[in-house]
Design a protein around this motif. Structure first.
Motif, PDB file in Angstrom:
ATOM      1  N   ARG A   9       0.845  -1.195   0.000  1.00 23.53           N
ATOM      2  CA  ARG A   9       0.000   0.000   0.000  1.00 23.53           C
ATOM      3  C   ARG A   9       0.878   1.242   0.000  1.00 23.53           C
ATOM      4  NH1 ARG A   9      -0.527   1.933   5.256  1.00 23.53           N
ATOM      5  NH2 ARG A   9       0.342   0.574   6.864  1.00 23.53           N
ATOM      6  N   LYS A  10       0.265   2.383  -0.272  1.00 26.29           N
ATOM      7  CA  LYS A  10       0.995   3.634  -0.411  1.00 26.29           C
ATOM      8  C   LYS A  10       2.117   3.461  -1.441  1.00 26.29           C
ATOM      9  CE  LYS A  10       0.025   5.273   4.269  1.00 26.29           C
ATOM     10  NZ  LYS A  10       0.588   5.781   5.540  1.00 26.29           N
ATOM     11  N   GLU A  13       4.529   6.355  -2.278  1.00 22.97           N
ATOM     12  CA  GLU A  13       5.528   6.655  -1.244  1.00 22.97           C
ATOM     13  C   GLU A  13       6.694   5.680  -1.315  1.00 22.97           C
ATOM     14  OE1 GLU A  13       3.828   6.863   2.626  1.00 22.97           O
ATOM     15  OE2 GLU A  13       2.270   8.292   2.044  1.00 22.97           O
TER      16      GLU A  13
END
Length: 230
Positions: A9-10, A13
């Motif tokens: 996830r992310k 980033e």
């Protein structure tokens, strides 16, 4: 080039962290053009939106510069932006100037620490000297920060933190180099002990002298290690 595929996830980033890590490791150097968005998508195994968001994040930090119609470039180190952006990576000339600043500031901090140190400060320094011989950069950094804290000037503490963060990658590489040179590692350990003892014995002039000798040696060896890698 060893790159991990991203599946967490992310995603943007993580992509930004991987690009920043490649810059830190020298895969991309200041002034270099990054691969295109399409190529980065293939490299990381992610979509275009994740890569674009990652580049936007890095541009916001000043690490990359997106030139419309040309591509994305790694930002060159700019000493005037030092305090706003410790993510930039200095070259050998910048390292010399950063060490000039260290020698001006940290010698004064060592002298101040000799006058102001507490028993708790001494205990922390003593432990870090022992740990540094085993672990390396982090303990070395914390030892110098312990001296700054013992001096008791909050502004100068922040100044040392900024410089240390900018030099971090170079100093980590330097400690890896020290692992192959027991003679040099022993010399630096002896210098740390000398600084500590002069602070413990409340000898400001000797602490100043010991610190500048230490920083001059580290700068010389750091530059030698960088040149050997080229």
């Amino acid at each position: 080039m060893n790159v991990k595929k991203i599946s967490t996830r992310k995603i943007s980033e993580v992509a930004a962290e991987q690009i920043q890590d490649m810059i830190a490791k020298g895969s991309f150097k200041p002034g270099d053009k990054l691969p295109s968005v399409r190529e980065l998508c293939e490299l990381f195994g992610v979509g275009r939106s994740a890569v674009r968001d990652a580049l936007t994040s890095l541009q916001g930090k000043g690490i990359v510069q997106v030139k419309q119609g040309e591509g994305t470039y790694i930002t060159r180190f700019d000493s005037s932006k030092l305090f706003n952006n410790p993510h930039l990576h200095p070259d050998i000339k910048d390292i010399h100037e950063l060490f000039q600043a260290r020698k001006m500031v940290e010698t004064g901090l060592a002298a101040m620490a000799a006058a102001n140190r507490s028993e708790a400060d001494l205990a922390k320094m003593n432990k870090l000297i022992s740990d540094a011989a085993i672990h390396g950069w982090e303990e070395d950094y914390q030892f110098h920060m312990a001296i700054a804290h013992a001096a008791g000037n909050d502004i100068l503490i922040q100044f040392v933190q900024f410089i240390s963060e900018t030099l971090k990658k170079s100093m980590i590489d330097f400690h890896h180099y020290l692992q192959t040179r027991d003679d040099i590692a022993k010399k630096i350990e002896e210098q740390h002990l000398g600084i500590y003892l002069s602070i413990k014995n409340k000898q400001p002039d000797q602490a100043h002298k010991n610190m500048i000798e230490h920083l001059e040696l580290v700068e010389k060896l750091l530059q030698m290690s960088i040149l050997q890698e080229r």
